[in-house]
Design a protein around this motif. Structure first.
Motif, PDB file in Angstrom:
ATOM      1  N   ASP A 184       0.854  -1.197   0.000  1.00  0.00           N
ATOM      2  CA  ASP A 184       0.000   0.000   0.000  1.00  0.00           C
ATOM      3  C   ASP A 184       0.885   1.241   0.000  1.00  0.00           C
ATOM      4  O   ASP A 184       1.909   1.291   0.700  1.00  0.00           O
ATOM      5  N   ARG A 185       0.480   2.247  -0.805  1.00  0.00           N
ATOM      6  CA  ARG A 185       1.160   3.539  -0.865  1.00  0.00           C
ATOM      7  C   ARG A 185       0.102   4.574  -1.219  1.00  0.00           C
ATOM      8  O   ARG A 185      -0.104   4.909  -2.377  1.00  0.00           O
ATOM      9  N   PRO A 186      -0.631   5.071  -0.208  1.00  0.00           N
ATOM     10  CA  PRO A 186      -1.830   5.864  -0.475  1.00  0.00           C
ATOM     11  C   PRO A 186      -1.576   7.278  -1.003  1.00  0.00           C
ATOM     12  O   PRO A 186      -2.470   7.853  -1.621  1.00  0.00           O
ATOM     13  N   LEU A 187      -0.397   7.859  -0.741  1.00  0.00           N
ATOM     14  CA  LEU A 187      -0.160   9.254  -1.125  1.00  0.00           C
ATOM     15  C   LEU A 187       0.634   9.351  -2.420  1.00  0.00           C
ATOM     16  O   LEU A 187       1.230   8.378  -2.888  1.00  0.00           O
ATOM     17  N   TYR A 188       0.637  10.573  -2.959  1.00  0.00           N
ATOM     18  CA  TYR A 188       1.416  10.888  -4.142  1.00  0.00           C
ATOM     19  C   TYR A 188       2.442  11.959  -3.775  1.00  0.00           C
ATOM     20  O   TYR A 188       2.292  12.664  -2.775  1.00  0.00           O
ATOM     21  N   PRO A 189       3.510  12.119  -4.589  1.00  0.00           N
ATOM     22  CA  PRO A 189       4.504  13.162  -4.297  1.00  0.00           C
ATOM     23  C   PRO A 189       3.855  14.541  -4.199  1.00  0.00           C
ATOM     24  O   PRO A 189       2.989  14.903  -5.007  1.00  0.00           O
ATOM     25  N   GLY A 190       4.266  15.314  -3.189  1.00  0.00           N
ATOM     26  CA  GLY A 190       3.720  16.637  -2.960  1.00  0.00           C
ATOM     27  C   GLY A 190       2.623  16.684  -1.924  1.00  0.00           C
ATOM     28  O   GLY A 190       2.335  17.753  -1.374  1.00  0.00           O
ATOM     29  N   GLU A 191       1.996  15.543  -1.617  1.00  0.00           N
ATOM     30  CA  GLU A 191       0.931  15.529  -0.617  1.00  0.00           C
ATOM     31  C   GLU A 191       1.530  15.531   0.786  1.00  0.00           C
ATOM     32  O   GLU A 191       2.626  15.020   1.022  1.00  0.00           O
ATOM     33  N   MET A 192       0.786  16.100   1.714  1.00  0.00           N
ATOM     34  CA  MET A 192       1.254  16.252   3.095  1.00  0.00           C
ATOM     35  C   MET A 192       1.013  14.962   3.881  1.00  0.00           C
ATOM     36  O   MET A 192      -0.079  14.391   3.844  1.00  0.00           O
ATOM     37  N   THR A 193       2.041  14.513   4.570  1.00  0.00           N
ATOM     38  CA  THR A 193       1.889  13.350   5.447  1.00  0.00           C
ATOM     39  C   THR A 193       1.320  13.795   6.786  1.00  0.00           C
ATOM     40  O   THR A 193       1.458  14.947   7.185  1.00  0.00           O
ATOM     41  N   ALA A 194       0.716  12.844   7.464  1.00  0.00           N
ATOM     42  CA  ALA A 194       0.167  13.110   8.797  1.00  0.00           C
ATOM     43  C   ALA A 194       0.735  12.097   9.770  1.00  0.00           C
ATOM     44  O   ALA A 194       0.774  10.897   9.474  1.00  0.00           O
ATOM     45  N   THR A 195       1.191  12.558  10.930  1.00  0.00           N
ATOM     46  CA  THR A 195       1.722  11.648  11.936  1.00  0.00           C
ATOM     47  C   THR A 195       0.615  10.712  12.411  1.00  0.00           C
ATOM     48  O   THR A 195      -0.504  11.135  12.687  1.00  0.00           O
ATOM     49  N   GLY A 196       0.937   9.439  12.494  1.00  0.00           N
ATOM     50  CA  GLY A 196      -0.036   8.438  12.902  1.00  0.00           C
ATOM     51  C   GLY A 196      -0.733   7.768  11.741  1.00  0.00           C
ATOM     52  O   GLY A 196      -1.452   6.789  11.948  1.00  0.00           O
ATOM     53  N   THR A 197      -0.549   8.270  10.512  1.00  0.00           N
ATOM     54  CA  THR A 197      -1.158   7.672   9.327  1.00  0.00           C
ATOM     55  C   THR A 197      -0.075   6.973   8.515  1.00  0.00           C
ATOM     56  O   THR A 197       0.930   7.596   8.164  1.00  0.00           O
ATOM     57  N   PRO A 198      -0.240   5.669   8.199  1.00  0.00           N
ATOM     58  CA  PRO A 198       0.794   4.956   7.443  1.00  0.00           C
ATOM     59  C   PRO A 198       1.040   5.597   6.075  1.00  0.00           C
ATOM     60  O   PRO A 198       0.101   5.940   5.363  1.00  0.00           O
ATOM     61  N   LEU A 199       2.319   5.755   5.770  1.00  0.00           N
ATOM     62  CA  LEU A 199       2.708   6.284   4.462  1.00  0.00           C
ATOM     63  C   LEU A 199       2.928   5.158   3.462  1.00  0.00           C
ATOM     64  O   LEU A 199       2.516   5.259   2.302  1.00  0.00           O
ATOM     65  N   ILE A 200       3.542   4.059   3.918  1.00  0.00           N
ATOM     66  CA  ILE A 200       3.803   2.892   3.079  1.00  0.00           C
ATOM     67  C   ILE A 200       3.617   1.647   3.949  1.00  0.00           C
ATOM     68  O   ILE A 200       4.029   1.627   5.109  1.00  0.00           O
ATOM     69  N   THR A 201       2.995   0.610   3.382  1.00  0.00           N
ATOM     70  CA  THR A 201       2.828  -0.667   4.082  1.00  0.00           C
ATOM     71  C   THR A 201       3.646  -1.733   3.371  1.00  0.00           C
ATOM     72  O   THR A 201       3.533  -1.897   2.159  1.00  0.00           O
ATOM     73  N   VAL A 202       4.455  -2.444   4.160  1.00  0.00           N
ATOM     74  CA  VAL A 202       5.325  -3.488   3.618  1.00  0.00           C
ATOM     75  C   VAL A 202       4.961  -4.806   4.297  1.00  0.00           C
ATOM     76  O   VAL A 202       4.806  -4.858   5.524  1.00  0.00           O
ATOM     77  N   MET A 203       4.825  -5.876   3.504  1.00  0.00           N
ATOM     78  CA  MET A 203       4.533  -7.210   4.029  1.00  0.00           C
ATOM     79  C   MET A 203       5.582  -8.197   3.545  1.00  0.00           C
ATOM     80  O   MET A 203       5.984  -8.156   2.378  1.00  0.00           O
ATOM     81  N   ASP A 204       5.995  -9.074   4.451  1.00  0.00           N
ATOM     82  CA  ASP A 204       6.859 -10.191   4.085  1.00  0.00           C
ATOM     83  C   ASP A 204       5.969 -11.410   3.888  1.00  0.00           C
ATOM     84  O   ASP A 204       5.496 -12.010   4.854  1.00  0.00           O
ATOM     85  N   ILE A 205       5.704 -11.770   2.624  1.00  0.00           N
ATOM     86  CA  ILE A 205       4.822 -12.904   2.326  1.00  0.00           C
ATOM     87  C   ILE A 205       5.611 -14.071   1.730  1.00  0.00           C
ATOM     88  O   ILE A 205       5.042 -14.909   1.027  1.00  0.00           O
ATOM     89  N   SER A 206       6.929 -14.114   1.981  1.00  0.00           N
ATOM     90  CA  SER A 206       7.697 -15.290   1.582  1.00  0.00           C
ATOM     91  C   SER A 206       7.192 -16.528   2.326  1.00  0.00           C
ATOM     92  O   SER A 206       7.316 -17.648   1.843  1.00  0.00           O
ATOM     93  N   GLN A 207       6.621 -16.293   3.499  1.00  0.00           N
ATOM     94  CA  GLN A 207       5.908 -17.324   4.253  1.00  0.00           C
ATOM     95  C   GLN A 207       4.629 -16.703   4.794  1.00  0.00           C
ATOM     96  O   GLN A 207       4.576 -15.497   5.034  1.00  0.00           O
ATOM     97  N   VAL A 208       3.620 -17.525   4.974  1.00  0.00           N
ATOM     98  CA  VAL A 208       2.352 -17.052   5.530  1.00  0.00           C
ATOM     99  C   VAL A 208       2.031 -17.866   6.777  1.00  0.00           C
ATOM    100  O   VAL A 208       2.532 -18.979   6.968  1.00  0.00           O
ATOM    101  N   ILE A 209       1.205 -17.286   7.610  1.00  0.00           N
ATOM    102  CA  ILE A 209       0.766 -17.948   8.842  1.00  0.00           C
ATOM    103  C   ILE A 209      -0.761 -18.011   8.831  1.00  0.00           C
ATOM    104  O   ILE A 209      -1.435 -16.987   8.710  1.00  0.00           O
ATOM    105  N   ALA A 210      -1.278 -19.229   8.931  1.00  0.00           N
ATOM    106  CA  ALA A 210      -2.724 -19.438   9.024  1.00  0.00           C
ATOM    107  C   ALA A 210      -3.102 -19.524  10.499  1.00  0.00           C
ATOM    108  O   ALA A 210      -2.580 -20.372  11.231  1.00  0.00           O
ATOM    109  N   ARG A 211      -3.981 -18.631  10.931  1.00  0.00           N
ATOM    110  CA  ARG A 211      -4.392 -18.586  12.339  1.00  0.00           C
ATOM    111  C   ARG A 211      -5.820 -19.083  12.455  1.00  0.00           C
ATOM    112  O   ARG A 211      -6.705 -18.626  11.733  1.00  0.00           O
ATOM    113  N   ALA A 212      -6.029 -20.019  13.389  1.00  0.00           N
ATOM    114  CA  ALA A 212      -7.363 -20.602  13.587  1.00  0.00           C
ATOM    115  C   ALA A 212      -7.649 -20.719  15.071  1.00  0.00           C
ATOM    116  O   ALA A 212      -6.722 -20.834  15.896  1.00  0.00           O
ATOM    117  N   HIS A 213      -8.922 -20.677  15.427  1.00  0.00           N
ATOM    118  CA  HIS A 213      -9.364 -20.908  16.797  1.00  0.00           C
ATOM    119  C   HIS A 213     -10.089 -22.249  16.832  1.00  0.00           C
ATOM    120  O   HIS A 213     -11.074 -22.452  16.106  1.00  0.00           O
TER     121      HIS A 213
END
Length: 459
Positions: free
Chosen positions: A254-283
């Motif tokens: 995820d990369r919601p902003l474009y160059p020139g837009e103002m960032t806000a503290t507390g709002t993610p600027l870029i989201t990075v995931m490591d999906i080389s492995q996944v974890i299945a969670r079940a109850h």
């Protein structure tokens, strides 16, 4: 003579009676009627005494390996995830990655507007360098020089004191001999006292420099250096905050902003995931979770994928809430082609136990009574179905383990067992042994025989 057949006489080759009535033999006709009724009654009784035979299908009790599996619905999560949030609020100057890009730990992803921060960092760097120079001067030049001067003053005062003491003792001897007036002796005593006082003052000054002055001056210089260094590091950190770097290896999701837009503290600027492995969670229920151990094999069935994905149980979390009836289980699986997407609902199958030499029957052969007991219909050598209570162990797909009640080689009814009375005579069909598309030859004779029996009954 004309003969007639009375109405109601049976017309069967196996069982019938015939009589010829004449006007002169009514007694004989009555005898024939009675005889026909007796024969008809005997035929009906023979048909009713025949025992019914039920067609069933059977399967042998085999000794083979069977596995206990625990299944559950689960949600896929990435191995690691980082929603990178800037610590300062500033416009985005440049992005260096796009959504879907593969990145490495420490890689520069974006730069925020930072010219004012760079200027502040330079200013504080200069102040820090000045404090370093002052500290060096204080510790290497000024303070040692002052201490050295104080030591020389003490040494000079001590020498003066010693000289005055010699003069005083010499004049005192002369005064006692009467060769020196009292006035000169008193003047020498005053000079001795002044020299002693001067020495004591110089010694105290040296002691003060060595004990207190030196320590405080060093503290003052060190404090100024530390303060300047802290300000410089703070300004440098603010400058570094404008450079957004990845803390993990992964993919930009995820990369919601474009160059020139103002960032806000507390709002993610870029989201990075490591999906080389996944974890299945079940109850899953605690009773089933108690069967699992870390390292147990598991498989993940994903909608849209033909083959299940192999994995291993990595976490069996204890129930945090004592009133909870479920626990959380994690299964980790490799995802080299990124075909498993986080957030997907999947089906987990976890291997809990393997019994190598188990007695196994088809699950369709099991009958459950209203009281919960389980039984099977066992076909004996007398071709009769005998109900046998059994104890069921592991169930796997369409097979079930028999822990008690049967032996290898026994034959159990798999089709036609529902509602079958105990000790019923059965006929085993060969449908289970025929090849696909082939009609067994035993079906026609069986059908014809059944039809004959039915016809005989009706007759």
């Amino acid at each position: 003579m004309k003969s007639t057949r009375p109405a109601g006489f049976p017309n069967s080759a196996h069982c019938h009676a015939s009589a010829i009535l004449t006007p002169s033999s009514k007694r004989i006709a009555s005898l024939f009627v009675a005889t026909a009724l007796i024969f008809s009654t005997g035929c009906s009784r023979d048909s009713a005494d025949k025992e019914p035979v039920v067609s069933v299908q059977v399967a042998p009790v085999n000794k083979t390996a069977i596995q206990r599996t625990v299944t559950a619905e689960a949600i896929l999560f990435p191995l690691q995830q980082s929603a990178i949030t800037p610590k300062i609020s500033a416009p985005v100057r440049t992005f260096y990655v796009k959504r879907g890009a593969k990145i490495h730990k420490g890689q520069l992803l974006a730069v925020l507007e930072n010219r004012d921060l760079a200027a502040a960092a330079e200013e504080n760097k200069g102040t820090y360098e000045q404090a370093q120079a002052a500290y060096t001067t204080t510790t290497a030049a000024s303070l040692p020089e002052e201490i050295q001067k104080a030591k020389l003053d003490v040494q000079a005062a001590k020498q003066t004191l010693e000289a005055e003491e010699k003069v005083y003792r010499s004049r005192q001897d002369l005064f006692q001999q009467g060769a020196l007036p009292r006035k000169e002796l008193d003047q020498s005593g005053v000079s001795l006292t002044q020299a002693r006082n001067q020495y004591e003052i110089a010694q105290k000054h040296l002691d003060s420099l060595m004990a207190v002055g030196k320590q405080q001056e060093l503290k003052s210089a060190a404090g100024q250096l530390t303060s300047a260094k802290g300000k410089y590091l703070g300004a440098k950190a603010q400058l570094n905050y404008s450079e957004i770097r990845s803390p993990i290896d992964g993919v930009v999701t995820d990369r919601p902003l474009y160059p020139g837009e103002m960032t806000a503290t507390g709002t993610p600027l870029i989201t990075v995931m490591d999906i080389s492995q996944v974890i299945a969670r079940a109850h899953i229920p605690q009773a089933e979770a108690a069967l699992l151990k870390v390292g147990n094999k598991a498989s993940i069935t994903v909608p849209g994928l033909d083959d299940p994905v192999d994995g291993k149980v990595t976490v069996v979390s204890p129930a945090l809430d004592p009133n909870s009836t479920t626990v959380e289980v994690w299964v980790k699986a490799a995802n080299p082609h990124h075909s498993l997407k986080p957030g997907t609902s999947v089906q987990l199958s976890m291997l809990a136990q393997t019994v190598p030499d188990a007695l196994v029957v088809p699950a369709s052969s099991l009958l459950t009574a209203p009281d919960g007991s389980t039984s099977v219909m066992l076909v004996g050598s007398d071709n009769r179905a005998h109900q046998k209570t059994v104890k069921v162990g592991i169930r796997q797909d369409d097979q079930a383990q028999i822990a008690e009640g049967l032996q290898a080689g026994d034959r159990v009814v798999t089709s036609g067992n529902y509602g079958l009375p105990d000790n019923t005579k059965v006929r085993v069909e060969a449908a289970a042994e025929k090849t696909k598309g082939e009609k067994p030859s035993a079906e026609k004779p069986g059908s014809d025989k059944s039809g004959d029996e039915k016809s005989g009954s009706e007759k």
